[in-house]
Design a protein around this motif. Sequence first.
Motif, PDB file in Angstrom:
ATOM      1  N   PRO A 107       0.509  -1.528  -0.040  1.00  0.00           N
ATOM      2  CA  PRO A 107       0.032  -0.036   0.153  1.00  0.00           C
ATOM      3  C   PRO A 107       0.745   1.211  -0.567  1.00  0.00           C
ATOM      4  O   PRO A 107       0.225   2.684   0.106  1.00  0.00           O
ATOM      5  CB  PRO A 107      -0.980  -0.042   1.618  1.00  0.00           C
ATOM      6  N   VAL A 108       2.040   1.310   0.067  1.00  0.00           N
ATOM      7  CA  VAL A 108       3.289   2.263  -0.017  1.00  0.00           C
ATOM      8  C   VAL A 108       3.517   2.605  -0.912  1.00  0.00           C
ATOM      9  O   VAL A 108       4.026   2.006  -1.704  1.00  0.00           O
ATOM     10  CB  VAL A 108       4.038   2.136   1.246  1.00  0.00           C
ATOM     11  N   ALA A 109       4.118   4.188  -1.113  1.00  0.00           N
ATOM     12  CA  ALA A 109       5.015   3.985  -2.773  1.00  0.00           C
ATOM     13  C   ALA A 109       6.170   5.049  -2.223  1.00  0.00           C
ATOM     14  O   ALA A 109       6.093   5.408  -1.354  1.00  0.00           O
ATOM     15  CB  ALA A 109       3.780   5.555  -3.421  1.00  0.00           C
ATOM     16  N   TYR A 110       6.925   4.799  -3.211  1.00  0.00           N
ATOM     17  CA  TYR A 110       8.402   4.803  -2.384  1.00  0.00           C
ATOM     18  C   TYR A 110       8.495   6.346  -3.038  1.00  0.00           C
ATOM     19  O   TYR A 110       9.055   6.498  -4.174  1.00  0.00           O
ATOM     20  CB  TYR A 110       9.753   4.067  -1.983  1.00  0.00           C
ATOM     21  N   ASP A 111       9.191   7.049  -2.429  1.00  0.00           N
ATOM     22  CA  ASP A 111      11.125   8.483  -3.451  1.00  0.00           C
ATOM     23  C   ASP A 111      12.108   7.166  -3.610  1.00  0.00           C
ATOM     24  O   ASP A 111      12.515   6.687  -2.146  1.00  0.00           O
ATOM     25  CB  ASP A 111      10.542   9.161  -3.173  1.00  0.00           C
ATOM     26  N   VAL A 112      13.022   6.993  -4.125  1.00  0.00           N
ATOM     27  CA  VAL A 112      13.441   6.430  -3.854  1.00  0.00           C
ATOM     28  C   VAL A 112      14.652   7.114  -4.810  1.00  0.00           C
ATOM     29  O   VAL A 112      15.034   7.292  -6.310  1.00  0.00           O
ATOM     30  CB  VAL A 112      13.470   4.734  -5.192  1.00  0.00           C
ATOM     31  N   ASP A 139      26.432   3.074  -5.928  1.00  0.00           N
ATOM     32  CA  ASP A 139      26.772   3.264  -4.968  1.00  0.00           C
ATOM     33  C   ASP A 139      25.889   3.056  -3.712  1.00  0.00           C
ATOM     34  O   ASP A 139      26.397   2.922  -2.743  1.00  0.00           O
ATOM     35  CB  ASP A 139      27.533   4.093  -5.293  1.00  0.00           C
ATOM     36  N   TRP A 140      24.855   3.702  -4.366  1.00  0.00           N
ATOM     37  CA  TRP A 140      24.161   3.721  -2.856  1.00  0.00           C
ATOM     38  C   TRP A 140      22.697   4.134  -3.381  1.00  0.00           C
ATOM     39  O   TRP A 140      22.246   4.068  -4.478  1.00  0.00           O
ATOM     40  CB  TRP A 140      23.836   4.490  -1.800  1.00  0.00           C
ATOM     41  N   SER A 141      21.542   3.821  -2.654  1.00  0.00           N
ATOM     42  CA  SER A 141      20.556   4.335  -3.006  1.00  0.00           C
ATOM     43  C   SER A 141      19.377   4.488  -1.614  1.00  0.00           C
ATOM     44  O   SER A 141      19.555   3.934  -0.313  1.00  0.00           O
ATOM     45  CB  SER A 141      19.262   2.817  -3.475  1.00  0.00           C
ATOM     46  N   ARG A 142      18.070   4.473  -1.322  1.00  0.00           N
ATOM     47  CA  ARG A 142      17.639   4.650  -0.740  1.00  0.00           C
ATOM     48  C   ARG A 142      16.233   5.332  -1.169  1.00  0.00           C
ATOM     49  O   ARG A 142      15.545   5.712  -1.530  1.00  0.00           O
ATOM     50  CB  ARG A 142      18.438   6.259   0.636  1.00  0.00           C
ATOM     51  N   SER A 143      15.444   4.912   0.161  1.00  0.00           N
ATOM     52  CA  SER A 143      13.917   4.921  -0.445  1.00  0.00           C
ATOM     53  C   SER A 143      12.976   5.340   1.021  1.00  0.00           C
ATOM     54  O   SER A 143      13.145   4.591   2.245  1.00  0.00           O
ATOM     55  CB  SER A 143      13.237   2.993  -0.681  1.00  0.00           C
ATOM     56  N   THR A 144      12.265   6.055   0.782  1.00  0.00           N
ATOM     57  CA  THR A 144      11.002   6.685   1.626  1.00  0.00           C
ATOM     58  C   THR A 144       9.698   7.234   1.110  1.00  0.00           C
ATOM     59  O   THR A 144       9.715   7.066   0.132  1.00  0.00           O
ATOM     60  CB  THR A 144      11.663   8.349   1.751  1.00  0.00           C
ATOM     61  N   PRO A 145       8.996   6.324   2.080  1.00  0.00           N
ATOM     62  CA  PRO A 145       7.553   6.425   2.233  1.00  0.00           C
ATOM     63  C   PRO A 145       7.379   8.015   1.189  1.00  0.00           C
ATOM     64  O   PRO A 145       7.807   8.682   1.705  1.00  0.00           O
ATOM     65  CB  PRO A 145       6.795   6.220   3.090  1.00  0.00           C
ATOM     66  N   VAL A 146       5.992   8.288   0.614  1.00  0.00           N
ATOM     67  CA  VAL A 146       6.214   9.562  -0.311  1.00  0.00           C
ATOM     68  C   VAL A 146       4.940  10.115   0.419  1.00  0.00           C
ATOM     69  O   VAL A 146       4.939   9.432   1.377  1.00  0.00           O
ATOM     70  CB  VAL A 146       5.329   9.851  -1.153  1.00  0.00           C
TER      71      VAL A 146
ATOM     72  N   ASP B 115      28.681  -0.219  15.439  1.00  0.00           N
ATOM     73  CA  ASP B 115      28.185  -0.838  15.865  1.00  0.00           C
ATOM     74  C   ASP B 115      26.716  -0.575  15.566  1.00  0.00           C
ATOM     75  O   ASP B 115      25.766  -1.790  16.550  1.00  0.00           O
ATOM     76  CB  ASP B 115      28.790  -0.821  17.738  1.00  0.00           C
ATOM     77  N   SER B 116      26.263   0.234  15.881  1.00  0.00           N
ATOM     78  CA  SER B 116      24.627   0.826  15.737  1.00  0.00           C
ATOM     79  C   SER B 116      23.708   0.486  14.183  1.00  0.00           C
ATOM     80  O   SER B 116      23.260   0.723  14.295  1.00  0.00           O
ATOM     81  CB  SER B 116      24.418   2.619  16.060  1.00  0.00           C
ATOM     82  N   GLY B 117      24.652  -0.131  13.024  1.00  0.00           N
ATOM     83  CA  GLY B 117      24.505  -0.250  11.762  1.00  0.00           C
ATOM     84  C   GLY B 117      24.811   0.383  10.876  1.00  0.00           C
ATOM     85  O   GLY B 117      25.334   1.255  11.147  1.00  0.00           O
ATOM     86  N   GLU B 118      24.280   0.282  10.151  1.00  0.00           N
ATOM     87  CA  GLU B 118      24.528   1.294   8.960  1.00  0.00           C
ATOM     88  C   GLU B 118      23.768   2.483   8.659  1.00  0.00           C
ATOM     89  O   GLU B 118      22.656   2.439   9.088  1.00  0.00           O
ATOM     90  CB  GLU B 118      24.235   0.680   7.486  1.00  0.00           C
ATOM     91  N   THR B 157      15.635   0.218   2.964  1.00  0.00           N
ATOM     92  CA  THR B 157      15.393  -0.895   1.495  1.00  0.00           C
ATOM     93  C   THR B 157      15.918   0.129   0.761  1.00  0.00           C
ATOM     94  O   THR B 157      15.779   0.915   0.153  1.00  0.00           O
ATOM     95  CB  THR B 157      14.048  -1.123   1.808  1.00  0.00           C
ATOM     96  N   PRO B 158      16.910  -0.674   0.377  1.00  0.00           N
ATOM     97  CA  PRO B 158      17.667  -0.221  -0.980  1.00  0.00           C
ATOM     98  C   PRO B 158      16.756  -0.606  -2.210  1.00  0.00           C
ATOM     99  O   PRO B 158      15.724  -1.195  -2.328  1.00  0.00           O
ATOM    100  CB  PRO B 158      19.388  -1.624  -0.960  1.00  0.00           C
ATOM    101  N   TYR B 159      16.772   0.220  -3.444  1.00  0.00           N
ATOM    102  CA  TYR B 159      16.278  -0.399  -4.410  1.00  0.00           C
ATOM    103  C   TYR B 159      16.403  -1.646  -4.907  1.00  0.00           C
ATOM    104  O   TYR B 159      15.147  -1.638  -5.096  1.00  0.00           O
ATOM    105  CB  TYR B 159      17.133   0.833  -5.323  1.00  0.00           C
ATOM    106  N   TRP B 160      17.331  -2.461  -5.590  1.00  0.00           N
ATOM    107  CA  TRP B 160      17.061  -3.973  -5.865  1.00  0.00           C
ATOM    108  C   TRP B 160      16.548  -4.393  -4.789  1.00  0.00           C
ATOM    109  O   TRP B 160      15.821  -5.300  -5.672  1.00  0.00           O
ATOM    110  CB  TRP B 160      18.615  -3.791  -6.215  1.00  0.00           C
ATOM    111  N   GLU B 161      16.224  -4.588  -3.741  1.00  0.00           N
ATOM    112  CA  GLU B 161      15.138  -5.465  -2.958  1.00  0.00           C
ATOM    113  C   GLU B 161      13.603  -4.899  -3.075  1.00  0.00           C
ATOM    114  O   GLU B 161      12.719  -5.974  -2.723  1.00  0.00           O
ATOM    115  CB  GLU B 161      15.788  -4.762  -1.128  1.00  0.00           C
ATOM    116  N   LEU B 162      13.363  -3.393  -3.452  1.00  0.00           N
ATOM    117  CA  LEU B 162      12.641  -3.140  -3.544  1.00  0.00           C
ATOM    118  C   LEU B 162      11.473  -3.211  -4.379  1.00  0.00           C
ATOM    119  O   LEU B 162      10.553  -3.635  -4.845  1.00  0.00           O
ATOM    120  CB  LEU B 162      11.864  -1.476  -2.975  1.00  0.00           C
ATOM    121  N   VAL B 163      12.329  -3.506  -5.419  1.00  0.00           N
ATOM    122  CA  VAL B 163      11.784  -4.053  -7.066  1.00  0.00           C
ATOM    123  C   VAL B 163      11.919  -5.339  -6.985  1.00  0.00           C
ATOM    124  O   VAL B 163      11.641  -5.804  -8.461  1.00  0.00           O
ATOM    125  CB  VAL B 163      12.652  -2.423  -7.897  1.00  0.00           C
TER     126      VAL B 163
END
Lengths: 155, 191
Positions: A107-112, A139-146, B115-118, B157-163
């Motif tokens: 049910p959640v949409a994300y800004d990634v 290199d990195w990614s970040r997802s947050t609920p819209v 110690d507290s995570g990423e 949650t990383p992008y690749w896991e999300l999709v």
Amino acid sequence: MTLARPVAELLARHEIEQLLTRRGRAADSKDPDAILREHVPGSLDTHGIYDGTIEEFVEYLRTHNYQDKRYGPQRHTISNVLIEFDSDSRARVESYHLAYHRIVLDPVAYDVYIGGRYLDRCEQVGGRWQLSSRQVVYDWSRSTPVSNPTTLESE
Amino acid sequence: MTETMSTPSEYDAAAVGALVAKQQITEVLYRRARAGDRRDVELALACYHPGATEEHEGFSGTAAEFIRNVSMISPNSTAPVIGLWHLISNILIELSGDEASVESYHLAVVIGDDDSGETQSSIGGRYLDKFAFRDGRWAITHREVVFDWSRVDAATTPYWELVGLDEAKLLRGRFGPDDPLYHQLDVTRGQ
């Protein structure tokens, strides 16, 4: 006509940067034909989504990714373009990208946001610089609920 | 090149020279970013002239001392950092003969793991650089780093896991010579 080497290189660098920018626009407008125009036919595109020739990748996007309601608007900002010329018509290119994807899950949409790099080989074919291979580094990614799902249409 | 191109002699040679200088300065900024993100000390040093100075997060001294012993790319660094990423933009160059004053913006992401995570720190800042053209190359003679904003977040949650992408099939960025830049694009470290 012969250009002084630094000037010829400057022009080639500019044209390659424009190529990367056009490729970003083609992706963000989800235009398969525009994507194809920036690649040498039969060249490889390794995105980790679908790995194969650019024609196969674009067909995959057309039939899967672009039909998939989970994938909303996207945006790629390109920077840090570093080019090494192997000849007047061949170059290896690293560039950085900051990608944005709206991912619509139930049910959640994300800004990634994804921070990554393109590792490209480019060739000048018939006066035009094109990609002859592309690999994507994540290199990195970040997802947050819209924050407000109504401010941006999901399709 | 295309047939619409004119020869440099049709332009003011000084203007074309300035454009070449600006391109070379821009590349130094990008190589300095690559040096940090790949932990390539030699490449970082090559972006400066000998004796260059740096003011960076409370440090004030020579750039070589900062890079070799203080910064997160130093082999002596104990910072719990597993990834760096510096996107450079808004480059403004004021040329004055064989010197230049250069402002650039950076958007940095620092991946921490303790110690507290990423964690993911995002930093918006600017480099205020003095450049000089010596011994046939543009390089930094003084760098000051300005921090405009920052925030620290827990990993998400990383992008690749999300999709549902297979992470094993993705090329991931790394410190050091294992990064795909070297084994996929055949770029040489230190240059």
